[in-house]
Enzyme design. Structure first.
Site, PDB file in Angstrom:
ATOM      1  N   SER A 139       0.358  -0.945   0.280  1.00  0.00           N
ATOM      2  CA  SER A 139      -0.268   0.313   0.330  1.00  0.00           C
ATOM      3  C   SER A 139       0.858   1.136  -0.292  1.00  0.00           C
ATOM      4  O   SER A 139       1.761   1.392   0.592  1.00  0.00           O
ATOM      5  CB  SER A 139      -1.378   0.017   0.869  1.00  0.00           C
ATOM      6  OG  SER A 139      -2.235   1.065   0.933  1.00  0.00           O
ATOM      7  N   SER A 191      -4.854  13.627  -3.530  1.00  0.00           N
ATOM      8  CA  SER A 191      -5.585  14.431  -3.383  1.00  0.00           C
ATOM      9  C   SER A 191      -5.025  16.046  -2.527  1.00  0.00           C
ATOM     10  O   SER A 191      -5.529  16.970  -3.170  1.00  0.00           O
ATOM     11  CB  SER A 191      -6.708  13.996  -2.773  1.00  0.00           C
ATOM     12  OG  SER A 191      -6.753  13.743  -1.510  1.00  0.00           O
ATOM     13  N   THR A 247     -15.145   7.425  -7.955  1.00  0.00           N
ATOM     14  CA  THR A 247     -16.226   8.268  -7.445  1.00  0.00           C
ATOM     15  C   THR A 247     -17.169   8.748  -8.849  1.00  0.00           C
ATOM     16  O   THR A 247     -16.529   9.219  -9.841  1.00  0.00           O
ATOM     17  CB  THR A 247     -15.829   8.619  -7.100  1.00  0.00           C
ATOM     18  OG1 THR A 247     -17.172   9.462  -5.767  1.00  0.00           O
ATOM     19  CG2 THR A 247     -15.005  10.662  -7.019  1.00  0.00           C
ATOM     20  N   LYS A 250     -16.874  13.607  -7.551  1.00  0.00           N
ATOM     21  CA  LYS A 250     -16.571  13.793  -7.358  1.00  0.00           C
ATOM     22  C   LYS A 250     -16.675  14.798  -9.126  1.00  0.00           C
ATOM     23  O   LYS A 250     -17.080  15.303  -9.055  1.00  0.00           O
ATOM     24  CB  LYS A 250     -14.932  13.759  -7.236  1.00  0.00           C
ATOM     25  CG  LYS A 250     -14.652  13.929  -5.767  1.00  0.00           C
ATOM     26  CD  LYS A 250     -13.699  12.636  -4.791  1.00  0.00           C
ATOM     27  CE  LYS A 250     -13.519  13.072  -3.611  1.00  0.00           C
ATOM     28  NZ  LYS A 250     -12.388  11.725  -2.832  1.00  0.00           N
TER      29      LYS A 250
END
Ligand SMILES: *Cc1c(COP(=O)(O)O)cnc(C)c1O
Length: 406
Positions: A139, A191, A247, A250
């Site tokens: 990750s 982000s 998503t 957004k």
């Protein structure tokens, strides 16, 4: 109130006092968005209209006429809610059409809808990492909370590789037994810093070491690629990813989340993921609105081109004014402040004196010392809006004795 209840509330209050003391308590701005007037909104706390600079409705699709008319039509046709979970009467025609469109957008065999992007990450990683025996998840250190929580929930072994660091990732892959299942989980556009992952190199490593790839394109879908299929589409890499997650809330301006991947993988998640199975499906009108948004953005370059042009204009104006901002290849413009109290003060002054709303981004969303104003200009911000914002920032920078960019 009973004594016990008071004691519990005391506990909650002390925890909140802790947040307030270190500046990380969250204050919500109460906005009233006005369709047709984006990026303007009525700010109830201020009692006035403000310009919103921190929305993730990056392209203004939340007020797009084709999205609104699709939602009105679906609402009138099918009513308010889906009527059930997907398995028990809740699968409406609109959900199926939307999943087909999403699969096609990403060049995948199938897609699966969730009630949010958060849920799609949590449920998908939580399910596949838990069910594949001895699975190891690699990750990226900057991954979103929804992926982190999904991996945690799976109880699979997790290795965190240094952010966007393919050498560290490779060393970890190399050290793992060849035959254990591996998932590399990462994002395309991150982000908060707005940097972009080395997707191709990560796919190369995945091929070499037999890993699956799981790419969160939440901040890229709708915005990048000739059809809005994200950075993977833009770079011609969609076919190399096992899962693309996105998503609908957004860039697409509505709400909901999804994964796109092989038919077997999507069917597996559909069949085993508790967070998919046991929750009422999205209202058909939401699916219809998202579908209209995706279809529009697949066929139109206009929003994406104007978006990038606005971003470039803002960066150049900030440069001329000496306002320090983090350089990156995306649409996210982080103006660096570096102190939680000052960041909040700047945000408050921008709002009260100039009518510009930018939420301060403080710990724990970003590391202490990197507090910032995260600006997301969109195609609906006018040149005058941007000039006005930069003039306000420049005035505050000088007044507050803030360092100018070198
Ligand atoms: C916002 C976000 C999500 C969650 O998506 P929602 O649809 O808002 O739940 C997932 N990943 C990243 C990187 C995000 O920023």
């Amino acid at each position: 109130m009973t004594g016990a209840a008071t004691t519990y509330d005391d506990y909650f209050q002390r925890a909140l006092d802790g947040l307030k003391a270190d500046g990380s308590y969250r204050h919500f701005a109460e906005l009233e968005r006005q369709a047709g007037r984006f990026p303007k909104a009525y700010h109830h706390g201020m009692g006035r209209e403000v310009t919103v600079w921190c929305s993730n409705d990056y392209l203004g699709m939340g007020q797009h006429p084709s999205v609104l008319s699709a939602m009105h039509a679906s609402l009138d046709h099918s009513g308010a809610g889906a009527g059930g979970t997907r398995n028990i009467s809740g699968t409406n025609h609109e959900h199926v059409e939307l999943e087909r469109e999403l699969a096609d957008l990403h060049g995948k065999e199938a897609a699966l809808l969730f009630n949010s992007g958060y849920l799609s990450n949590w449920a998908t990683l939580g399910t596949i990492a838990a069910r594949m025996k001895d699975c190891v998840v690699l990750s990226d250190a900057a991954n979103h909370a929804s992926m982190i929580e999904g991996i945690r929930h799976s109880r699979a072994e997790k290795q965190i590789f240094r952010h966007n660091d393919v050498a560290d990732l490779e060393a970890r892959l190399k050290a793992l037994p060849r035959d254990v299942p591996k998932i590399i989980a990462f994002e395309s556009v991150y982000s908060m810093d707005g940097d972009i992952a080395p997707i191709e190199e990560i796919c190369d490593l995945a091929d070499r070491y037999g890993a699956m790839t799981y790419l969160d394109e939440v901040h890229a879908v709708g915005l990048y690629g000739h059809q809005g299929g994200g950075v993977a589409e833009q770079r011609g890499l969609s076919h190399r990813l096992s899962v693309i997650e996105g998503t609908l809330g957004k860039g697409f301006g509505v709400v909901g989340g999804y994964i796109a991947g092989s038919a077997a993988l999507c069917d597996f998640v559909r069949s085993f993921a508790s967070g998919f199975i046991f929750s009422t499906a999205l209202p058909p009108m939401i699916a219809a609105g998202a579908l209209a948004s995706i279809r529009h953005l697949r066929g139109s370059q206009d929003e994406r081109e104007r978006h990038q042009a606005r971003v470039a204009y803002l960066r150049a104006a900030l440069d001329r004014a000496g306002i320090p901002h983090m350089d990156n290849p995306s649409h996210i413009v982080p103006v660096m402040v570096g102190d939680a109290t000052r960041c909040r003060a700047l945000s408050d002054l921008l709002l009260s004196r100039f009518g510009h709303y930018i939420q301060p981004i403080n710990y724990p969303t970003v590391a202490r010392g990197t507090e910032r104003l995260r600006i997301t200009p969109g195609p609906l911000h006018s040149t005058a809006d941007i000039d006005d914002l930069v003039a306000a920032l420049a005035a505050l920078w000088q007044e507050q004795g803030m360092a100018a960019a070198a």
